[in-house]
Design a protein around this motif. Sequence first.
Motif, PDB file in Angstrom:
ATOM      1  N   ALA A 113      -5.528  -6.853   3.368  1.00 55.57           N
ATOM      2  CA  ALA A 113      -4.102  -7.067   3.149  1.00 55.57           C
ATOM      3  C   ALA A 113      -3.676  -6.351   1.866  1.00 55.57           C
ATOM      4  CB  ALA A 113      -3.799  -8.557   3.062  1.00 55.57           C
ATOM      5  N   GLY A 114      -4.484  -6.470   0.832  1.00 57.69           N
ATOM      6  CA  GLY A 114      -4.178  -5.804  -0.433  1.00 57.69           C
ATOM      7  C   GLY A 114      -4.181  -4.294  -0.289  1.00 57.69           C
ATOM      8  N   HIS A 115      -5.184  -3.779   0.412  1.00 60.71           N
ATOM      9  CA  HIS A 115      -5.256  -2.326   0.622  1.00 60.71           C
ATOM     10  C   HIS A 115      -4.059  -1.823   1.407  1.00 60.71           C
ATOM     11  CE1 HIS A 115      -9.814  -2.291  -0.138  1.00 60.71           C
ATOM     12  NE2 HIS A 115      -9.163  -1.860  -1.194  1.00 60.71           N
ATOM     13  N   ALA A 116      -3.704  -2.562   2.469  1.00 58.93           N
ATOM     14  CA  ALA A 116      -2.585  -2.128   3.303  1.00 58.93           C
ATOM     15  C   ALA A 116      -1.293  -2.082   2.494  1.00 58.93           C
ATOM     16  CB  ALA A 116      -2.424  -3.050   4.512  1.00 58.93           C
ATOM     17  N   LEU A 117      -1.193  -2.915   1.458  1.00 62.63           N
ATOM     18  CA  LEU A 117       0.000  -2.904   0.605  1.00 62.63           C
ATOM     19  C   LEU A 117      -0.063  -1.771  -0.421  1.00 62.63           C
ATOM     20  CD1 LEU A 117       0.431  -6.725  -0.060  1.00 62.63           C
ATOM     21  CD2 LEU A 117       2.012  -5.262   1.197  1.00 62.63           C
ATOM     22  N   GLY A 118      -1.187  -1.075  -0.433  1.00 68.02           N
ATOM     23  CA  GLY A 118      -1.313   0.049  -1.353  1.00 68.02           C
ATOM     24  C   GLY A 118      -1.772  -0.353  -2.750  1.00 68.02           C
ATOM     25  N   LEU A 119      -2.278  -1.581  -2.892  1.00 72.69           N
ATOM     26  CA  LEU A 119      -2.793  -1.989  -4.203  1.00 72.69           C
ATOM     27  C   LEU A 119      -4.027  -1.166  -4.537  1.00 72.69           C
ATOM     28  CD1 LEU A 119      -2.625  -5.892  -3.925  1.00 72.69           C
ATOM     29  CD2 LEU A 119      -1.138  -4.408  -5.261  1.00 72.69           C
ATOM     30  N   ASP A 123      -6.417  -3.570  -8.972  1.00 76.80           N
ATOM     31  CA  ASP A 123      -5.389  -4.613  -8.836  1.00 76.80           C
ATOM     32  C   ASP A 123      -5.771  -5.608  -7.758  1.00 76.80           C
ATOM     33  OD1 ASP A 123      -3.872  -3.601 -10.806  1.00 76.80           O
ATOM     34  OD2 ASP A 123      -2.231  -2.886  -9.542  1.00 76.80           O
TER      35      ASP A 123
ATOM     36  N   PHE B 113      -0.594  -8.211  10.132  1.00 74.68           N
ATOM     37  CA  PHE B 113      -1.871  -8.521  10.769  1.00 74.68           C
ATOM     38  C   PHE B 113      -1.748  -9.703  11.733  1.00 74.68           C
ATOM     39  CE2 PHE B 113      -2.728  -6.677   6.637  1.00 74.68           C
ATOM     40  CZ  PHE B 113      -3.775  -5.812   6.866  1.00 74.68           C
ATOM     41  N   VAL B 135       2.672  -1.848  -7.260  1.00 76.33           N
ATOM     42  CA  VAL B 135       2.591  -0.551  -6.582  1.00 76.33           C
ATOM     43  C   VAL B 135       3.816   0.308  -6.877  1.00 76.33           C
ATOM     44  CG1 VAL B 135       2.366   0.605  -4.347  1.00 76.33           C
ATOM     45  CG2 VAL B 135       1.131  -1.526  -4.769  1.00 76.33           C
ATOM     46  N   LEU B 183       8.009  -2.947   0.389  1.00 75.48           N
ATOM     47  CA  LEU B 183       7.570  -1.690  -0.216  1.00 75.48           C
ATOM     48  C   LEU B 183       8.279  -0.488   0.406  1.00 75.48           C
ATOM     49  CD1 LEU B 183       3.829  -2.675  -0.424  1.00 75.48           C
ATOM     50  CD2 LEU B 183       5.476  -2.602  -2.279  1.00 75.48           C
TER      51      LEU B 183
END
Lengths: 213, 272
Positions: A113-119, A123, B113, B135, B183
């Motif tokens: 989930a964090g990766h998909a948000l681009g974190l 972070d 998801f 971000v 985002l």
Amino acid sequence: METYWYILAGLPTTLALSVLAFAIGAVAGIPLMLARRSSLLLLRAPARVVIDLSRAIPPIVWLFIIFFGLAETGLKFTPFQAAVIGLGVVSSAYLAEAYRGGLMAIDKLQWEAGHALGLSQRDNFQYVLAPQAFRVALPTMATFAIALLKDTSLTYTIGVNEILFRANSEAQVGSASSLAILAFAGALYALLSIPTAMVTRRLDAAMRSKVAQ
Amino acid sequence: MTHKDAEETDVAPASSVSPLPARADPIVRLTGITKQYGRDAVVDGVSLEVAEGNVLAIVGPSGAGKSTLLRCVNLLERPDHGRIEVHGHAVNAGEPTSERQVAALRRSTGMVFQSFNLFPHLTVLENVSFAQRRVLGRSRQEADSRSRELLARVGLSDKSDTYPQRCSGGQQQRAAIARALALDPKVMLFDEPTSALDPELGLEVLTVMRELANDGMTMIVVSHEMHFAESVADEVAVMADAKVIEQGDPKEIFKNPSHTRTRQFLRAIVER
């Protein structure tokens, strides 16, 4: 009465020892855990050896090695310093494992989930994984804190002037009944341990609900 | 391919093996995507394009590779072969990919998801605001005001300060949609967004998705919700055994499937 005041005056030393050793472990446990989880064998293997050895060797042996053993090589510590270092070493290993267990309990979907948000990796670790892992690790950490508090009594063997050291010397002199003196010392440890356990049980219940299982 | 090239589009490059010509500028272009686990290809040479503002539904039996293909779009899965282009950002499988390239792809996409995956230690509002600040570098105030706007849009204004586990599955999924939208993605990726929900809660989520589509969001939706696919999607791709076996107008395909495997799959849905 004076005897008991004298023993009670060892309490700050016992507490200071526990807090310092735990603080060392809480800080040093982080890089140790990161190394243990590393994909680089060069980091992972030594971290594993350090953690396993630190836990496999009894704390009292660590204390003797640091206080008596290292003195032979010219590295001399006061009993208190040696005690902080020895218990700190043990704490680092136990807390590194507590952190690692916490991280393993966090669902890998949280990473995604964090990766998909681009974190960024950092972070994601710092703000998403670590806070949740900490909550999972908390009961293990608290259990260890209580064990550590009790283990500080081992340091009387290298002459740290803490509760048991004082109780033991008073009992030897016979200033009061040995049974009464030692029971008093025991009661002091219990008085510190039991509330700690109670607080963490309540904290645990509150925090466990805020973690992805 | 550079961003400029992507904007010229309409004329597909010779290397593209897209089975359908794009009607408008394709904002997503997948070319020959293959993903293998061991020796088995889970996705086998799939090429797809999605035009800006369009909704592509990917349907098909479980294990057909739908989710894996979707997860290749934002590189949650690294394809073994092929090329991914989203909004002018391209990544070629097999070539070294920099963190920046990955970040650019992920910044162009938002993902929802099956299991929501909200952050349980943050409130609903914090879930939506957090990545905006980290971000996009928005201030707390900016992020929170954008979050409130989006939470209102998905009908969750009253849940801002609630923790996810106090929300129903439908509410969690709508919050997850708001989190992704916060985002400002160019493309939204939905990975079976209603599969973990009962029909009623699923409908709440589908309603939000329908509105999103009406507002012109480009979407790729992996789902078993055939009614949604038929009524909302501009195009449907049927996947089976790691390949896209049929692709086109959903009404056409559902009414008149040309492939036996599609017919078999659709019959199973109708007969339920």
